[in-house]
Scaffold this motif. Structure first.
Motif: not given
Length: 593
Positions: A226-228, A308-309, A313-316, A590-591
């Motif tokens: 998640r890039d947290i 954004n992370g 993750t939600l997109s996936g 996210a991008e």
């Protein structure tokens, strides 16, 4: 709830517009996730359902609140394994026993959120973690030992959030003491996961003895995905082992993509009479948190990075749900096709049985012979077939009872064929479904391998209706034939019986001696009808009667087939294509955010 325009930085209309569009997209995603259903027992369906629940929770607990309030204080969740010293650490950061710490596990059942009093408005409503009710905590003047601090455990503790305002917490950041991620309590573990998913950053606490445990590392890897931002606190480190343990832990973090995580060491020291660590033990961590709180731009960057992370993750998850939904749709189509195939095959078999002469055996043949004469009659008839027109009237001067017996025999034989093939179709469909996990789930304990209740009566009624329709065809065809009026007045049933015989022998699929008997039977019926109506009319009457019979058989089988298909009449809530579109839109968000 704060609107996007209220929470966005002033003087940034483009940013306001983007935030509003993002919230609109996320709310649409949430609505479709909430409506999504995966009713079939397919491999991976349970995981997909759990992903839906987790995605909804993170949307409600973190993603939507953060998009609506980008300038809200950061939420730092303090998490870790059982006995890692999370509560003791939080108490030390505040300088006051405010959360329960001790040897009895679990100590933290009711999560406690510590914030600066100036930030109270951000957390008192349901902006974040809306599923948890709010309880206002109070810090008493007289210090309470850490093993008696915090809210007392109770049955409702995992459904509420204790809010504690304390000036030692820097403005712009809040600390949330979470339950153990590996708690013996299922509710505690679920709550810990929910709180960590709602965090802007993690303060992950482990010990020199347990820093390699699998459960914490699974969550740390999730954080990396998640890039947290993660700060790892290595607690209770013997001074002699500090260099060795910290070096090993840094290497593990680097290897798993968490090399940027801040690592803080808390040496093993004696606690004071209140169960508190000495202030200097947590000073590096406290200083880092204060620096984050004072840097508005840095806080915003952390929030955006984590957000954004989370959206990625939600997109996936939504993409995986789209695939799961597609699999459900395909599985339902396979089950529907299996049921339809079983009954279509039965319809073909019934069709063959009604046109290959198979029904002109046994009782039907005997009753027809009773009606038209003896076997000797057929021999004479074959020798004098062209004299049929002169003799046909003689066949209908008797009582109508023999013709009615022909109709009854045909009804009985046809009903037996339809019943047998419908039962074969039901057994076939039932076996196909029970060989499939989704089909077994839909059938449950119900036995659909036989025909439905009342099916024999419906079959008999349809056959009688077909015979009545056939008689009406005879009457209608004979209305314009004045010379045959006397034959029609005496022989409608007989002509109808003859037409049925012709319908069931159009391909004459008989062998051996049956050709001579049943084949001759069909010729008698055909010549009889041609003598009355003419050759073209007979072909037309037979074709119409056959089509009507097949239509009625198809109707009966479709009704039986519906017992299976009605179990597939469920809604997936939203189509796989819509979910796949959401996944792509979330990835773009996210991008570009």
């Amino acid at each position: 709830m704060t609107s996007p325009s209220e929470s966005s930085p002033p003087g940034a209309p483009a940013s306001n517009s983007r935030a509003a569009a993002a919230v609109e997209l996320l709310e649409a995603v949430r609505g479709d996730l909430f409506a999504a259903e995966l009713p079939l027992a397919l491999p991976g369906a349970d995981t997909a359902r759990l992903d839906i629940r987790n995605a909804l929770s993170q949307l409600d607990d973190y993603i939507l609140p953060r998009f609506r309030s980008l300038d809200a204080p950061l939420l730092a969740v303090v998490g870790g394994s059982t006995g890692a010293g999370k509560s003791t650490l939080v108490n030390a950061l505040v300088g006051h026993p405010v959360t329960r710490a001790g040897a009895i596990r679990p100590t933290t059942r009711q999560p406690i959120l510590l914030h600066n009093p100036a930030d109270a408005s951000w957390f008192e409503d349901q902006r974040v973690l809306p599923s948890l009710s709010r309880v206002r905590g109070v810090v008493v003047d007289t210090p309470v030992p850490a093993n008696r601090a915090g809210a007392a455990p109770d049955a409702a503790s995992t459904s509420s959030l204790v809010l504690v305002g304390h000036p030692a917490v820097p403005e712009g950041i809040a600390l949330l003491d979470a339950p153990d991620v590996d708690s013996v309590s299922d509710d505690n573990r679920k709550l810990a996961g929910q709180l960590l998913a709602a965090a802007d950053l993690w303060v992950f606490v482990t010990t020199a003895n347990r820093y390699a445990d699998a459960v914490p590392w699974k969550l740390l890897l999730d954080a990396a995905a998640r890039d947290i931002m993660v700060a790892v606190v290595l607690d209770r480190v013997p001074p002699a082992a500090e260099a060795e343990v910290s070096t090993d832990l840094r290497a593990m973090l680097q290897q798993e993509g968490l090399g940027a995580a801040r690592l803080f060491i808390v040496q093993e020291v004696a606690l004071d009479r209140l169960g508190m660590l000495p202030p200097q033990a947590v000073e590096p961590l406290g200083r880092w948190l204060r620096e984050l709180a004072e840097d508005a731009a840095g806080r915003a960057e952390i929030a955006r990075r984590t957000l954004n992370g989370a959206v990625r993750t939600l997109s996936g998850r939504v993409a995986a749900l789209a695939r799961a939904s597609q699999e459900q749709q395909q599985a339902a189509e396979v089950l529907a096709r299996d049921a339809r195939t079983a009954y279509q095959d039965a319809a073909v078999r019934i069709l063959e049985a009604t046109r290959d002469g198979a029904l002109l055996r046994g009782e039907v043949l005997a009753r027809w012979q009773d009606f038209v004469g003896t076997g000797e009659f057929f021999r004479v008839l074959e020798q004098n077939i062209w004299r049929m027109r002169d003799r046909v009237g003689a066949f209908f001067r008797g009582e109508p009872a023999p013709a009615v017996k022909v109709e009854t025999a045909i009804e009985t034989g046809l009903q037996a064929v339809i019943m047998d093939e419908a039962a074969n179709a039901a057994e076939d469909a039932d076996q196909r479904w029970r060989s499939d996990p989704a089909g077994r789930q839909l059938l449950g304990t119900d036995d659909l391998s036989g025909t439905s209740t009342g099916f024999p009566d419906r079959v008999a009624a349809e056959i009688r209706a077909w015979q009545a329709g056939l008689m009406e065809l005879i009457r209608t065809e004979g209305q314009g034939k004045r010379t045959q009026a006397r034959w029609l007045s005496f022989g409608v049933n007989g002509l109808g019986a003859a037409l049925m015989i012709v319908v069931f022998s159009m391909t004459a699929g008989l062998t051996g001696l049956e050709v001579g008997v049943a084949g001759g039977t069909a010729i008698v019926g055909q010549r009889l009808l041609e003598a009355v109506f003419g050759e073209d009319a007979v072909r037309r009457l037979a074709r119409t009667a056959r089509e009507d019979l097949h239509s009625r058989c198809d109707k009966l089988l479709l009704e039986e087939q519906q017992r299976f298909l009605e179990r597939l009449e469920f809604s997936a809530g939203v189509s796989p294509d819509v979910l796949a579109g959401h996944a792509r839109a979330l990835q773009r968000l996210a991008e570009t955010a």
